[in-house]
Motif scaffolding. Structure first.
Motif, PDB file in Angstrom:
ATOM      1  N   ILE A  35       0.846  -1.192   0.000  1.00  0.00           N
ATOM      2  CA  ILE A  35       0.000   0.000   0.000  1.00  0.00           C
ATOM      3  C   ILE A  35       0.881   1.241   0.000  1.00  0.00           C
ATOM      4  O   ILE A  35       1.893   1.296   0.712  1.00  0.00           O
ATOM      5  CB  ILE A  35      -0.914   0.041   1.247  1.00  0.00           C
ATOM      6  N   SER A  63      -0.696  -3.723   4.065  1.00  0.00           N
ATOM      7  CA  SER A  63      -2.154  -3.804   4.184  1.00  0.00           C
ATOM      8  C   SER A  63      -2.567  -4.674   5.367  1.00  0.00           C
ATOM      9  O   SER A  63      -3.576  -4.397   6.024  1.00  0.00           O
ATOM     10  CB  SER A  63      -2.764  -4.354   2.901  1.00  0.00           C
ATOM     11  N   GLU A  83     -10.481   0.496  -3.152  1.00  0.00           N
ATOM     12  CA  GLU A  83      -9.133   0.207  -2.665  1.00  0.00           C
ATOM     13  C   GLU A  83      -8.929  -1.298  -2.489  1.00  0.00           C
ATOM     14  O   GLU A  83      -7.871  -1.839  -2.841  1.00  0.00           O
ATOM     15  CB  GLU A  83      -8.889   0.935  -1.337  1.00  0.00           C
ATOM     16  N   ALA A  93      -2.139  -0.935  -3.929  1.00  0.00           N
ATOM     17  CA  ALA A  93      -3.086   0.168  -4.074  1.00  0.00           C
ATOM     18  C   ALA A  93      -2.459   1.437  -3.524  1.00  0.00           C
ATOM     19  O   ALA A  93      -1.627   1.393  -2.601  1.00  0.00           O
ATOM     20  CB  ALA A  93      -4.384  -0.137  -3.323  1.00  0.00           C
ATOM     21  N   ILE A  95      -3.573   5.006  -1.769  1.00  0.00           N
ATOM     22  CA  ILE A  95      -4.740   5.513  -1.044  1.00  0.00           C
ATOM     23  C   ILE A  95      -4.434   6.912  -0.509  1.00  0.00           C
ATOM     24  O   ILE A  95      -3.450   7.097   0.222  1.00  0.00           O
ATOM     25  CB  ILE A  95      -5.111   4.579   0.132  1.00  0.00           C
TER      26      ILE A  95
END
Length: 341
Positions: A35, A63, A83, A93, A95
């Protein structure tokens, strides 16, 4: 033989490749993280305050750590959310984290990932306030609360004794991090010193807390209104406390005192029966704090000279034998709230 590449290696490579398009590569809280969290604006983070040097606003994180520590991220990273879908299909991802300063986000993320040596032992009150707001938003209380206790203890001497914005901040901090003594102290100040409905100033102070503060203050002011009305009606319609002249003089002084303090009142002497008029009075203490009204009642004095009884009961005990004690009892009932309200 070259080492076999794992899915984790591939995910990390994808993240780092995507990060190269950004002039500021992410700070690697977890080098194998899947992430990238980023804040809207970069800001300088000072390493002397326990943070990382440089202009970082993007963080590579795990994550699994996020979902385990934060109910907010746990919900976001489920399938069905953009997401979560990106994570399951692409393996990574990015974010955005809006309205969170990079240095505050970094402290939270270090705590979530167990990087405890990177956590500062002292914070400023604005930093502690920001962390409390972020903790409430991310719903990650458990991983923050141990250090929160350390930070609060270091700053506890700054808890104000008067109604102010800092008092509201401490109320919020003490609620988020479950500090019962400070919470009780700050809610007591709000009950006693607020001059109107309690405003949370957009801090995450729950509505039941606001409602309980407002209810306690309003009930206390209603009791003060009754006490003042009893005082005025006693001088107006008897029985005579000292003499008719003395009672009338003190009635005028009392009404004048209320006008000077801008206490709204109205007198009604409409006829209610064949026996005559039944006077009534309304007193409105909205816009006043219980503290100011209690002080007024306790310190109520006149300079009128009485030629009647000595000592004059109007001068000595203007609110009756127990009026001032009643006022103090009403005020003392504003003793703050418990965390389990």
């Amino acid at each position: 033989m070259a080492p076999r590449k794992t899915k984790s290696d591939e995910n990390t490579k994808l993240i780092l490749t995507a990060a190269m398009a950004n002039p500021h590569p992410p700070y690697q809280i977890d080098p194998d993280g899947d992430i990238i969290l980023f804040t809207p604006k970069a800001s300088l983070i000072d390493i002397t305050k326990g943070n990382v040097p440089g202009n970082y606003s993007r963080f590579q994180v795990s994550s699994k750590h996020l979902a385990l520590a934060s109910a907010y991220f746990k919900g976001m990273l489920k399938n069905g959310w953009a997401e979560g879908d990106a994570l399951s299909t692409k393996g990574f991802a990015e974010i955005p984290v809006n309205d969170c300063k990079p240095d505050i986000l970094l402290i939270i993320l270090n705590l979530i990932h167990g990087r405890l040596r990177q956590i500062p032992l002292k914070l400023s009150l604005p930093q502690l306030s920001d962390i409390a707001v972020a903790t409430d938003f991310f719903q990650c209380h458990e991983v923050v609360e141990v250090f929160a206790g350390i930070w609060i203890k270091a700053l506890e001497s700054l808890v104000p004794s008067s109604f102010s914005q800092d008092m509201k901040i401490w109320m919020m901090i003490s609620f988020v991090f479950k500090s019962p003594g400070i919470f009780k102290r700050t809610t007591k100040i709000a009950m006693q010193q607020a001059t109107g409905p309690f405003e949370t100033s957009n801090l995450p102070i729950p509505k039941p807390v606001k409602d309980a503060i407002d209810k306690a203050r309003e009930e206390c002011l209603e009791k003060f209104e009754l006490l003042i009305k009893e005082h005025i009606l006693r001088l107006l319609s008897g029985p005579v406390r000292c003499s008719e002249n003395c009672d009338a003089a003190h009635l005028g002084v009392s009404l004048g005192k209320m006008m000077t303090m801008k206490i709204s009142s109205s007198l009604n002497t409409s006829r209610s029966s064949e026996s005559g008029c039944a006077p009534s009075i309304t007193v409105d203490l909205r816009g006043f704090s219980p503290d100011s009204i209690c002080s007024m009642i306790k310190e109520w004095k006149t300079k009128l000279r009485c030629s009647g009884h000595n000592p004059c009961s109007n001068t000595r005990k203007p609110f009756g034998d127990d009026g001032k004690m009643r006022a103090e009892r009403f005020f003392s009932s504003l003793n703050g709230l418990a965390l389990d309200l």
